[in-house]
Design an enzyme around this catalytic site. Structure first.
Site, PDB file in Angstrom:
ATOM      1  N   LEU A 200       0.826  -1.209   0.000  1.00  0.00           N
ATOM      2  CA  LEU A 200       0.000   0.000   0.000  1.00  0.00           C
ATOM      3  C   LEU A 200       0.864   1.265   0.000  1.00  0.00           C
ATOM      4  O   LEU A 200       0.477   2.298  -0.567  1.00  0.00           O
ATOM      5  CB  LEU A 200      -0.948  -0.005   1.193  1.00  0.00           C
ATOM      6  CG  LEU A 200      -2.073  -1.052   1.122  1.00  0.00           C
ATOM      7  CD1 LEU A 200      -2.857  -1.099   2.434  1.00  0.00           C
ATOM      8  CD2 LEU A 200      -3.012  -0.754  -0.046  1.00  0.00           C
TER       9      LEU A 200
ATOM     10  N   ASN B 193       1.720   1.702  -3.427  1.00  0.00           N
ATOM     11  CA  ASN B 193       0.530   2.199  -4.117  1.00  0.00           C
ATOM     12  C   ASN B 193       0.467   3.720  -4.123  1.00  0.00           C
ATOM     13  O   ASN B 193       0.001   4.333  -5.094  1.00  0.00           O
ATOM     14  CB  ASN B 193      -0.721   1.612  -3.436  1.00  0.00           C
ATOM     15  CG  ASN B 193      -2.009   2.046  -4.094  1.00  0.00           C
ATOM     16  OD1 ASN B 193      -2.179   1.924  -5.301  1.00  0.00           O
ATOM     17  ND2 ASN B 193      -2.928   2.558  -3.281  1.00  0.00           N
TER      18      ASN B 193
ATOM     19  N   CYS C 222       3.173  -8.376 -21.874  1.00  0.00           N
ATOM     20  CA  CYS C 222       3.065  -6.930 -22.095  1.00  0.00           C
ATOM     21  C   CYS C 222       3.722  -6.473 -23.390  1.00  0.00           C
ATOM     22  O   CYS C 222       3.485  -5.344 -23.840  1.00  0.00           O
ATOM     23  CB  CYS C 222       3.677  -6.177 -20.911  1.00  0.00           C
ATOM     24  SG  CYS C 222       2.908  -6.567 -19.324  1.00  0.00           S
TER      25      CYS C 222
ATOM     26  N   SER D 298      -4.326  -2.683 -14.931  1.00  0.00           N
ATOM     27  CA  SER D 298      -5.702  -2.290 -15.212  1.00  0.00           C
ATOM     28  C   SER D 298      -6.224  -3.103 -16.394  1.00  0.00           C
ATOM     29  O   SER D 298      -5.554  -4.027 -16.866  1.00  0.00           O
ATOM     30  CB  SER D 298      -5.756  -0.786 -15.523  1.00  0.00           C
ATOM     31  OG  SER D 298      -4.921  -0.471 -16.638  1.00  0.00           O
ATOM     32  N   ASP D 299      -7.399  -2.755 -16.881  1.00  0.00           N
ATOM     33  CA  ASP D 299      -8.043  -3.485 -17.975  1.00  0.00           C
ATOM     34  C   ASP D 299      -8.174  -2.589 -19.198  1.00  0.00           C
ATOM     35  O   ASP D 299      -8.371  -1.369 -19.076  1.00  0.00           O
ATOM     36  CB  ASP D 299      -9.433  -3.964 -17.546  1.00  0.00           C
ATOM     37  CG  ASP D 299      -9.412  -4.751 -16.240  1.00  0.00           C
ATOM     38  OD1 ASP D 299      -8.397  -5.432 -15.977  1.00  0.00           O
ATOM     39  OD2 ASP D 299     -10.403  -4.682 -15.488  1.00  0.00           O
TER      40      ASP D 299
ATOM     41  N   LEU E  73       7.435  -9.689 -11.004  1.00  0.00           N
ATOM     42  CA  LEU E  73       8.039  -8.482 -11.554  1.00  0.00           C
ATOM     43  C   LEU E  73       9.092  -8.019 -10.557  1.00  0.00           C
ATOM     44  O   LEU E  73       8.771  -7.382  -9.553  1.00  0.00           O
ATOM     45  CB  LEU E  73       6.967  -7.405 -11.753  1.00  0.00           C
ATOM     46  CG  LEU E  73       7.362  -6.098 -12.433  1.00  0.00           C
ATOM     47  CD1 LEU E  73       7.674  -6.329 -13.895  1.00  0.00           C
ATOM     48  CD2 LEU E  73       6.239  -5.066 -12.294  1.00  0.00           C
TER      49      LEU E  73
END
Length: 456
Positions: free
Chosen positions: A110, A113, A213, A273-274, A325
């Site tokens: 977090l 984040n 990716c 994300s999407d 990653l």
């Protein structure tokens, strides 16, 4: 195209093949019987030491090898819901005891984040949806069902945008090339997309797997190779290429892995994300492609960084896809971009006006381009900017997509290219770059077309 017959019984000779380039008037054309398109042809003379083979010159008429490749349509699509950094904490509090001493690893995530500089991420479901709050993470089969509905729908929307801009109907498409790393079902999701779009059953389909990716430019490179092969055959190619990823629904699997492995610091739950993106790539024989293209694809290169496979990987798990990653990835990627750029730029000097004249170093050359960089992290974006001394506006589309939507894996670099052309005046030439598991790097050079009234 009439075949050229070679007499296998004739004595072996060393020959040179020379194009007749006296004037444009030497060219003729003939009609492609399949679709009525006109194919330019040139006369070629086969000679030995400047003399004609046999008693008289042998003139062969073969299709001119066209090499121009045009992107005539480009579209991107995000889902309607968003996740902001502060809401991730409240979401996790409902599932994990993040205040307990034993869950310091979630606190570390977090903290990361808050440092990503991502302001919002696009996700397929509203955060209030009960899907997120189940007692256990969804299984791989449940994730498959979600993707084959939501991921397919995003791809279809992106494809329709690309087709609309290219002024093509589904009947015009000769091939599709697709990629995803968040679904592994068979038949592949590309078939579902083609069926929803109404493409012909005989449309030539290719689905890439395992490139992660890097997929956005992997499908561009694959489409370009197919288009060039069709040029050599004297046939038009109109290739619909698309990428779609649903990364958000793996968040529970990612966080569970953090809880299971105390020493693990995992960035994927705060980055991904999407989204979906699509483009239409045509060869020069496709009617109207040269007149209405938005990018011309000038060249491309790919490479794999030795001994880096364990630094970036996505592996299937009963409860989803688990991404690794490591902290080494940004440096590995940045250290590879410069030699890859040099290799691509050098290979194009003889055939393109992309690179300026004179003996300039790579940093000087890089400043001549706008950059559509896959924005894997703020570290990579700022690292490339510093390495080449670029102005922020040269990476403006990458920064914009990263900050406002997060990282959507394979479609992201295509979304950056789509965004770049809508951000006002910029440099004519563009370098696109992305990387994925392997670690595999992809790079392409494009020339963009700006027409009056098209910039936003």
């Amino acid at each position: 195209m009439e075949p050229v017959v070679i007499d296998s019984e004739a004595p072996a000779v060393h020959t040179s093949v020379t194009f007749n380039t006296e004037s444009q008037n030497n060219r003729s054309s003939k009609t492609n019987k399949k679709d009525g398109s006109r194919v330019a042809v040139q006369s070629i003379s086969a000679t030995e030491n400047g003399s004609a083979l046999g008693a008289s010159p042998t003139n062969l008429r073969i299709p001119k090898p066209f090499s121009a490749l045009y992107i005539t349509g480009l579209g991107s699509q995000y889902p309607p819901f968003t996740l902001k950094p502060d809401r991730l904490k409240s979401f996790l509090q409902k599932l994990y005891d993040i205040e307990s001493p034993g869950d310091l690893r979630i606190k570390r995530m977090l903290e990361l984040n808050q440092r990503t500089m991502i302001e919002s991420r696009s996700i397929i479901k509203a955060l209030e949806d009960p899907f997120w709050y189940r007692s256990v993470a969804p299984s791989i089969s449940e994730l498959d069902r979600v993707f084959r509905r939501a991921g397919v729908d995003l791809a279809v929307q992106a494809c329709r945008k690309a087709l609309r801009e290219a002024k093509l109907s589904v009947e015009d498409i000769t091939h599709t090339v697709a990629v995803t790393c968040t679904n592994a079902g068979n038949p592949g999701f590309d078939l579902l997309v083609c069926q929803k779009l109404g493409l012909k059953p005989e449309t030539d389909r290719t689905l890439l797997h395992g490139v992660g990716c890097a997929g956005g430019l992997s499908i561009m490179r694959t489409a370009a190779t197919i288009a060039q092969s069709y040029s050599m055959r004297g046939c038009p190619a109109r290739i619909l290429s698309f990428a779609s990823e649903i990364c958000s629904i793996n968040v529970r699997t990612d966080v569970d892995q953090i809880v299971e492995q105390p020493d693990l610091i995992k960035a994927s739950p705060v980055l991904y994300s999407d989204g979906a993106a699509a483009f239409v790539l045509c060869n020069e024989l496709a009617e109207g492609a040269q007149e209405q293209h938005i990018y011309e694809l000038s060249g491309w290169e790919t490479t794999t960084i030795p001994n880096s496979a364990c630094d970036l990987e996505v592996m299937m798990n009963p409860l989803g896809f688990r991404a690794t990653l490591t902290k080494e990835v940004p440096n590995l990627a940045l250290n590879t971009i410069e030699p890859l750029f040099e290799r691509l730029r050098t290979s194009m000097l003889a055939k393109s006006a992309l690179a300026p004249s004179g003996k300039l170093n790579n940093a000087d050359q890089a400043k001549e381009f706008d950059w559509a960089l896959y924005p894997s992290s703020i570290t990579v974006l700022e690292g490339l900017q510093k390495m080449f001394g670029l102005h922020e506006e040269q990476l403006k589309a990458s920064f914009d997509v990263y900050k406002n939507h997060g990282v959507s894996s394979s479609p992201t670099v295509l979304i950056v290219l789509d965004r770049l052309r809508k951000m006002g005046e910029g440099r004519e030439n563009v370098v696109a770059c992305c990387f994925g598991p392997g670690i595999t790097m992809e790079m392409a050079m494009l020339r963009r077309v700006v027409r009056n009234g098209e910039d936003e």
